[in-house]
Scaffold this active site. Structure first.
Site, PDB file in Angstrom:
ATOM      1  N   HIS A  44       2.490   0.547   8.015  1.00  0.00           N
ATOM      2  CA  HIS A  44       2.328  -0.875   8.501  1.00  0.00           C
ATOM      3  C   HIS A  44       3.676  -1.425   8.772  1.00  0.00           C
ATOM      4  O   HIS A  44       4.318  -2.743   8.194  1.00  0.00           O
ATOM      5  CB  HIS A  44       2.450  -2.230   6.883  1.00  0.00           C
ATOM      6  CG  HIS A  44       0.837  -1.511   5.997  1.00  0.00           C
ATOM      7  ND1 HIS A  44      -0.619  -2.024   6.304  1.00  0.00           N
ATOM      8  CD2 HIS A  44       0.605  -1.065   5.008  1.00  0.00           C
ATOM      9  CE1 HIS A  44      -1.449  -1.728   4.886  1.00  0.00           C
ATOM     10  NE2 HIS A  44      -0.618  -0.325   4.952  1.00  0.00           N
TER      11      HIS A  44
ATOM     12  N   CYS B 145      -2.987   1.967   8.996  1.00  0.00           N
ATOM     13  CA  CYS B 145      -3.322   2.365   7.469  1.00  0.00           C
ATOM     14  C   CYS B 145      -5.035   2.131   7.261  1.00  0.00           C
ATOM     15  O   CYS B 145      -5.953   2.793   8.109  1.00  0.00           O
ATOM     16  CB  CYS B 145      -2.955   2.141   6.838  1.00  0.00           C
ATOM     17  SG  CYS B 145      -2.291   2.351   5.288  1.00  0.00           S
TER      18      CYS B 145
ATOM     19  N   GLU C 249       3.610  -4.487  10.332  1.00  0.00           N
ATOM     20  CA  GLU C 249       3.409  -5.652   9.984  1.00  0.00           C
ATOM     21  C   GLU C 249       3.798  -5.953   8.901  1.00  0.00           C
ATOM     22  O   GLU C 249       4.133  -7.421   8.722  1.00  0.00           O
ATOM     23  CB  GLU C 249       2.176  -6.241  10.516  1.00  0.00           C
ATOM     24  CG  GLU C 249       1.308  -6.440   8.824  1.00  0.00           C
ATOM     25  CD  GLU C 249       1.069  -4.311   8.377  1.00  0.00           C
ATOM     26  OE1 GLU C 249       1.055  -3.563   9.257  1.00  0.00           O
ATOM     27  OE2 GLU C 249       0.292  -4.458   7.386  1.00  0.00           O
TER      28      GLU C 249
HETATM   29  N1  GLN Z   1      -6.195   3.993   0.826  1.00  0.00           N
HETATM   30  C1  GLN Z   1      -6.757   2.703   1.944  1.00  0.00           C
HETATM   31  C2  GLN Z   1      -8.154   3.036   2.759  1.00  0.00           C
HETATM   32  O1  GLN Z   1      -9.117   3.531   1.904  1.00  0.00           O
HETATM   33  C3  GLN Z   1      -5.743   1.983   3.018  1.00  0.00           C
HETATM   34  C4  GLN Z   1      -4.790   1.635   2.356  1.00  0.00           C
HETATM   35  C5  GLN Z   1      -4.008   0.831   2.821  1.00  0.00           C
HETATM   36  O2  GLN Z   1      -4.583   0.107   4.168  1.00  0.00           O
HETATM   37  N2  GLN Z   1      -2.908   0.176   2.674  1.00  0.00           N
HETATM   38  O3  GLN Z   1      -8.164   2.181   2.598  1.00  0.00           O
END
Ligand code: GLN
Length: 189
Positions: free
Chosen positions: A167, A84, A169
């Site tokens: 994610h 992410c 995890e």
């Molecule tokens: N939207 C977040 C960002 O731009 C990432 C979201 C996440 O890691 N769950 O950093």
């Protein structure tokens, strides 16, 4: 031995996942933590960049003088797994170690967070949790696409770098972490 960047975000969940797999990990909160991790020898090593808020993580890495050493280690071949916000950190506009451009908060308000069960190359269907997730908007020729959803790239590999927009995890399915350990860390040696 896996270092988990622990400045902000979902680092504890990664550590729990690794614990379940019997893989040793160390949390990186500052340059001293990083230097002692780097000085460990004679075991396969890897780095996890967790989800969280990429702008905040970027700023903290700069302030703590972690940005350059981490970038150099990845360029030098340290296997890295970004989830992410961790995916965003590896893209062209951030650490720039992967030939990708991430689109942040890419699913709009309605789909801010959602869960699916979906295929990833080599593993089959796995549960995927998306939280204000990015997708990969552009990928260079050295990037191998591992999964797409709704026509967007959500998992990819470039050499020893693995990224997922979701994610792993936050689920109980350990297969993506196992893949990283076996295919990226051990075979990278
Ligand atoms: N939207 C977040 C960002 O731009 C990432 C979201 C996440 O890691 N769950 O950093």
């Amino acid at each position: 031995m896996i270092a988990i960047l622990a400045l902000q975000g979902a680092f504890a969940e990664h550590q729990q996942m690794l614990c379940r797999l019997g893989e040793e990990s160390v949390l990186i909160r500052n340059l001293a933590d990083w230097n002692s991790f780097i000085s460990i020898s004679d075991c396969p090593k890897g780095l996890i960049l967790p989800g969280g808020e990429s702008t905040t993580m970027m700023r903290l890495m700069k302030d703590l003088e972690l940005l350059q050493p981490i970038r150099e280690a990845i360029v030098g071949g340290l296997p890295v797994f970004g989830t992410c916000a961790g995916l965003i950190l590896l893209d062209h506009d951030h650490l720039n170690t992967m030939d990708i451009i991430a689109k942040r908060n890419a699913y709009g308000r309605q789909l801010g967070s959602f869960e699916i069960s979906h295929d990833i190359k080599g593993l089959g269907a796995i549960p995927m949790t998306f939280i204000r997730a990015p997708y990969i908007a552009e990928a260079g020729p050295n990037v191998e696409v591992l999964s797409t959803y709704d026509g967007r790239i959500i998992a990819a590999r470039q050499g020893q770098q693995l990224v997922t927009a979701f994610h792993p995890e936050l689920t109980t399915d350990t297969r993506v972490h196992e893949l990283f350990i076996k295919e990226y860390m051990i075979s990278a040696k």
